[in-house]
Scaffold this motif. Structure first.
Motif, PDB file in Angstrom:
ATOM      1  N   PRO A 180      62.133  26.246 -17.145  1.00 33.10           N
ATOM      2  CA  PRO A 180      61.400  25.110 -17.724  1.00 33.10           C
ATOM      3  C   PRO A 180      62.312  23.929 -18.020  1.00 33.10           C
ATOM      4  N   THR A 181      63.543  24.212 -18.401  1.00 30.56           N
ATOM      5  CA  THR A 181      64.493  23.128 -18.680  1.00 30.56           C
ATOM      6  C   THR A 181      64.773  22.325 -17.414  1.00 30.56           C
ATOM      7  N   THR A 182      65.018  23.028 -16.322  1.00 32.33           N
ATOM      8  CA  THR A 182      65.265  22.349 -15.047  1.00 32.33           C
ATOM      9  C   THR A 182      64.003  21.639 -14.576  1.00 32.33           C
ATOM     10  N   PHE A 183      62.861  22.273 -14.812  1.00 38.54           N
ATOM     11  CA  PHE A 183      61.598  21.681 -14.374  1.00 38.54           C
ATOM     12  C   PHE A 183      61.340  20.361 -15.099  1.00 38.54           C
ATOM     13  N   THR A 184      61.510  20.335 -16.420  1.00 33.41           N
ATOM     14  CA  THR A 184      61.270  19.096 -17.170  1.00 33.41           C
ATOM     15  C   THR A 184      62.294  18.028 -16.808  1.00 33.41           C
ATOM     16  N   ALA A 185      63.531  18.430 -16.550  1.00 33.46           N
ATOM     17  CA  ALA A 185      64.547  17.448 -16.121  1.00 33.46           C
ATOM     18  C   ALA A 185      64.156  16.849 -14.778  1.00 33.46           C
ATOM     19  N   PHE A 186      63.616  17.677 -13.905  1.00 28.97           N
ATOM     20  CA  PHE A 186      63.177  17.180 -12.596  1.00 28.97           C
ATOM     21  C   PHE A 186      61.987  16.224 -12.762  1.00 28.97           C
ATOM     22  N   LEU A 187      61.047  16.563 -13.658  1.00 35.71           N
ATOM     23  CA  LEU A 187      59.898  15.688 -13.885  1.00 35.71           C
ATOM     24  C   LEU A 187      60.345  14.323 -14.409  1.00 35.71           C
ATOM     25  N   ASP A 188      61.310  14.327 -15.345  1.00 37.44           N
ATOM     26  CA  ASP A 188      61.813  13.050 -15.871  1.00 37.44           C
ATOM     27  C   ASP A 188      62.452  12.229 -14.759  1.00 37.44           C
ATOM     28  N   TRP A 189      63.253  12.886 -13.940  1.00 38.64           N
ATOM     29  CA  TRP A 189      63.918  12.195 -12.824  1.00 38.64           C
ATOM     30  C   TRP A 189      62.879  11.668 -11.836  1.00 38.64           C
ATOM     31  N   LEU A 190      61.858  12.493 -11.555  1.00 39.32           N
ATOM     32  CA  LEU A 190      60.837  12.115 -10.587  1.00 39.32           C
ATOM     33  C   LEU A 190      59.991  10.952 -11.101  1.00 39.32           C
ATOM     34  N   LYS A 191      59.647  10.993 -12.395  1.00 40.81           N
ATOM     35  CA  LYS A 191      58.851   9.914 -12.983  1.00 40.81           C
ATOM     36  C   LYS A 191      59.574   8.581 -12.861  1.00 40.81           C
ATOM     37  N   ALA A 192      60.873   8.587 -13.057  1.00 40.33           N
ATOM     38  CA  ALA A 192      61.662   7.352 -13.000  1.00 40.33           C
ATOM     39  C   ALA A 192      61.695   6.753 -11.602  1.00 40.33           C
ATOM     40  N   ARG A 193      61.407   7.564 -10.585  1.00 41.70           N
ATOM     41  CA  ARG A 193      61.508   7.073  -9.210  1.00 41.70           C
ATOM     42  C   ARG A 193      60.255   6.307  -8.779  1.00 41.70           C
ATOM     43  N   GLU A 194      59.248   6.282  -9.638  1.00 40.55           N
ATOM     44  CA  GLU A 194      58.059   5.498  -9.312  1.00 40.55           C
ATOM     45  C   GLU A 194      58.408   4.034  -9.073  1.00 40.55           C
ATOM     46  N   ALA A 195      59.410   3.547  -9.801  1.00 44.63           N
ATOM     47  CA  ALA A 195      59.800   2.138  -9.673  1.00 44.63           C
ATOM     48  C   ALA A 195      60.315   1.801  -8.282  1.00 44.63           C
ATOM     49  N   SER A 196      60.837   2.823  -7.575  1.00 44.74           N
ATOM     50  CA  SER A 196      61.366   2.575  -6.229  1.00 44.74           C
ATOM     51  C   SER A 196      60.380   2.972  -5.138  1.00 44.74           C
ATOM     52  N   GLY A 197      59.142   3.302  -5.530  1.00 40.91           N
ATOM     53  CA  GLY A 197      58.108   3.559  -4.529  1.00 40.91           C
ATOM     54  C   GLY A 197      57.820   5.007  -4.245  1.00 40.91           C
ATOM     55  N   THR A 198      58.438   5.927  -4.980  1.00 41.37           N
ATOM     56  CA  THR A 198      58.153   7.351  -4.817  1.00 41.37           C
ATOM     57  C   THR A 198      57.130   7.755  -5.875  1.00 41.37           C
ATOM     58  N   VAL A 199      56.006   8.280  -5.426  1.00 42.17           N
ATOM     59  CA  VAL A 199      54.930   8.614  -6.356  1.00 42.17           C
ATOM     60  C   VAL A 199      54.543  10.079  -6.236  1.00 42.17           C
ATOM     61  N   VAL A 200      53.873  10.570  -7.281  1.00 43.45           N
ATOM     62  CA  VAL A 200      53.407  11.962  -7.313  1.00 43.45           C
ATOM     63  C   VAL A 200      51.896  11.980  -7.131  1.00 43.45           C
ATOM     64  N   LYS A 201      51.418  12.804  -6.209  1.00 46.93           N
ATOM     65  CA  LYS A 201      49.988  12.972  -5.981  1.00 46.93           C
ATOM     66  C   LYS A 201      49.682  14.445  -5.747  1.00 46.93           C
ATOM     67  N   THR A 202      48.434  14.813  -5.932  1.00 48.80           N
ATOM     68  CA  THR A 202      48.015  16.172  -5.595  1.00 48.80           C
ATOM     69  C   THR A 202      47.781  16.267  -4.088  1.00 48.80           C
ATOM     70  N   VAL A 203      47.651  17.495  -3.603  1.00 48.79           N
ATOM     71  CA  VAL A 203      47.346  17.685  -2.183  1.00 48.79           C
ATOM     72  C   VAL A 203      46.025  17.006  -1.839  1.00 48.79           C
ATOM     73  N   GLY A 204      45.040  17.204  -2.707  1.00 45.95           N
ATOM     74  CA  GLY A 204      43.727  16.620  -2.446  1.00 45.95           C
ATOM     75  C   GLY A 204      43.760  15.108  -2.393  1.00 45.95           C
ATOM     76  N   GLU A 205      44.572  14.492  -3.221  1.00 47.18           N
ATOM     77  CA  GLU A 205      44.667  13.027  -3.219  1.00 47.18           C
ATOM     78  C   GLU A 205      45.277  12.521  -1.923  1.00 47.18           C
ATOM     79  N   VAL A 206      46.191  13.263  -1.362  1.00 47.30           N
ATOM     80  CA  VAL A 206      46.806  12.839  -0.104  1.00 47.30           C
ATOM     81  C   VAL A 206      45.879  13.118   1.074  1.00 47.30           C
ATOM     82  N   MET A 207      45.247  14.286   1.060  1.00 43.87           N
ATOM     83  CA  MET A 207      44.435  14.701   2.196  1.00 43.87           C
ATOM     84  C   MET A 207      42.989  14.238   2.117  1.00 43.87           C
TER      85      MET A 207
END
Length: 452
Positions: A230-257
């Motif tokens: 969980p510690t690594t998972f939350t660190a990854f989520l924080d890192w991933l959230k910050a990348r929205e500014a550079s155009g990397t976004v999080v979506k579900t499979v259904g949202e993409v497909m």
């Protein structure tokens, strides 16, 4: 300038083609990351606040028949908690069955009825599916598509420690919607740096779709080697959230497909018969009753299987469900629940028929008068009987008779009668007749001597 207009025209034609074929449109951002969670594990509940606090969502693939079966799996209220938080609920078969090792009929039951169970729980018709053990073949792909899904995820064929020359990301649209590729599943040995690299390698090689998969999110090894900290998972989520500014976004499979279709149509229709005739809600006086099931399909598809239970459990998810191979006997009252699937992956909603059987006559004892007893003509003769029914339908009535003349009919206990009317001198046959609700009868008689 002509070349520029020609290129714009070609792009417009490509977009129109994608829309017409139902494929997802090209990503507006450079890289899309999707987090998927397999098996409906209890530890997944802990991800809800982790994702929600960062405005992120994931796709959770559920084995519906395993829900609530032990503390290892989520309960239905917990699955609803995940869905209510905006996450996508997808299918993963009823019992986490490897679809490459079973018959098409079994695969169809596992996939279609898992989806039907999720719909029955009130979730939107699931669009996304994940292959258990990440194994699939052409039959599995055909079944998943036939059951109403618009995508199916596997694992692998994306660059990582086990594949140094694979593609850096899944394409949008994917190469094969029913074999979505992704990096190896996160494990206890997977580092934050590895997770980050899965994303950055896509970003630096033209973007695309990074479909990540997780099992247990826990620090106690809840899913063995496939547990992720969980510690690594939350660190990854924080890192991933910050990348929205550079155009990397999080979506579900259904949202993409895009969304899936409605619940499968053209499902089979199964009828039930009892001893070759229409089953009724009344009582059957013979045991056993021979039960037959017949399935037809309006669109002409072949029936893959018919499944049933006789213990009242849901045949879609029950471990006691039996595949119908021919008429079967029922020796006692039971509720038969049944349904069929066709080879195209359509499954009907389970039906139910109670079959009531009482082939046992009620027990009866004439407690009074005693056999060969003697009474004066002017005396009252007390008639009394007890009766019970072990067949299940219950005692309907007890009738007292003097020869062929009915003296009294009692429809409830106590069963008795004071025979005080004028009686002829001589021997009388006094009879008690018990009848149960099903129509079974029993009788007993004594001789009563009437004197002056």
């Amino acid at each position: 300038m002509r070349h520029r207009f020609a290129m714009l025209g070609a792009l417009a034609l490509l977009a129109a083609s994608l829309i017409a074929t139902g494929q997802p449109a090209a990503a507006a951002t450079n890289t899309i990351v999707t987090m998927t969670f397999d098996d409906g594990l209890a530890s997944h509940v802990t991800t809800v606040p982790m994702l929600q606090s960062r405005g992120l969502k994931g796709t959770f693939y559920i084995n519906s028949a395993m829900v609530g079966t032990s503390s290892y799996y989520m309960t239905w209220p917990q699955v609803h908690t995940i869905g209510d938080a905006g996450n996508e609920i997808g299918g993963h078969t009823l019992h986490h069955v490897n679809l490459t090792t079973v018959s098409r009929a079994t695969a169809t039951t596992e996939v279609c009825n898992d989806r039907s169970a999720l719909i029955a729980q009130g979730f939107p018709a699931p669009a996304s599916f994940a292959y258990p053990e990440a194994d699939y073949n052409n039959t599995a792909k055909s079944v998943v598509q036939g059951c109403g899904y618009s995508s199916a995820r596997t694992v692998g064929d994306i660059r990582g420690p086990d594949c140094g020359d694979c593609d850096y990301a899944e394409t949008i649209p994917p190469v094969d919607a029913f074999a979505l590729r992704g990096p190896d599943s996160a494990e206890s040995s997977t580092t934050l740096a590895t997770m980050q690299k899965y994303v950055t390698q896509a970003e630096t090689h033209g973007g695309g779709w990074v479909v990540l998969s997780f099992h247990g999110i826990c620090s106690d090894g809840c899913t063995g080697d496939s547990s992720f900290s969980p510690t690594t998972f939350t660190a990854f989520l924080d890192w991933l959230k910050a990348r929205e500014a550079s155009g990397t976004v999080v979506k579900t499979v259904g949202e993409v497909m895009g969304g899936g279709g409605p619940p499968p149509a053209s499902a089979p229709v199964t009828s039930i018969n009892c001893n070759g005739a229409t089953c009724t809600t009344g009582w059957n006086l013979t045991s056993p009753v021979t039960v037959g099931l017949t399935a037809t399909d309006a669109d002409g598809s072949a029936i893959a299987s018919t499944r049933y239970t006789t213990d009242g459990t849901n045949p879609v998810t029950s471990a006691t469900a039996v595949t119908y191979t021919g008429p079967f006997p029922l020796a006692a009252t039971a509720t038969v629940k049944y349904y069929s699937t066709d080879v195209d992956g359509h499954a009907e909603t389970a039906k139910s028929q109670q079959i009531r059987i009482d082939a046992v006559a009620p027990a009866l004892t004439l407690t009074s008068p005693a056999n060969n007893s003697t009474y004066r003509r002017s005396a009252t003769v007390p008639l009394a009987a007890t009766s019970t029914d072990t067949g299940g339908s219950g005692v309907a009535k007890v009738v007292f008779k003097d020869g062929t003349t009915t003296l009294k009919t009692d429809t409830s206990s106590p069963y008795n009668y004071n025979w005080s009317a004028t009686k002829s001198v001589g021997a009388h046959t006094v009879t008690a007749i018990a009848t149960d609700t099903a129509g079974n009868t029993s009788s007993t008689a004594v001789t009563v001597n009437i004197i002056r």
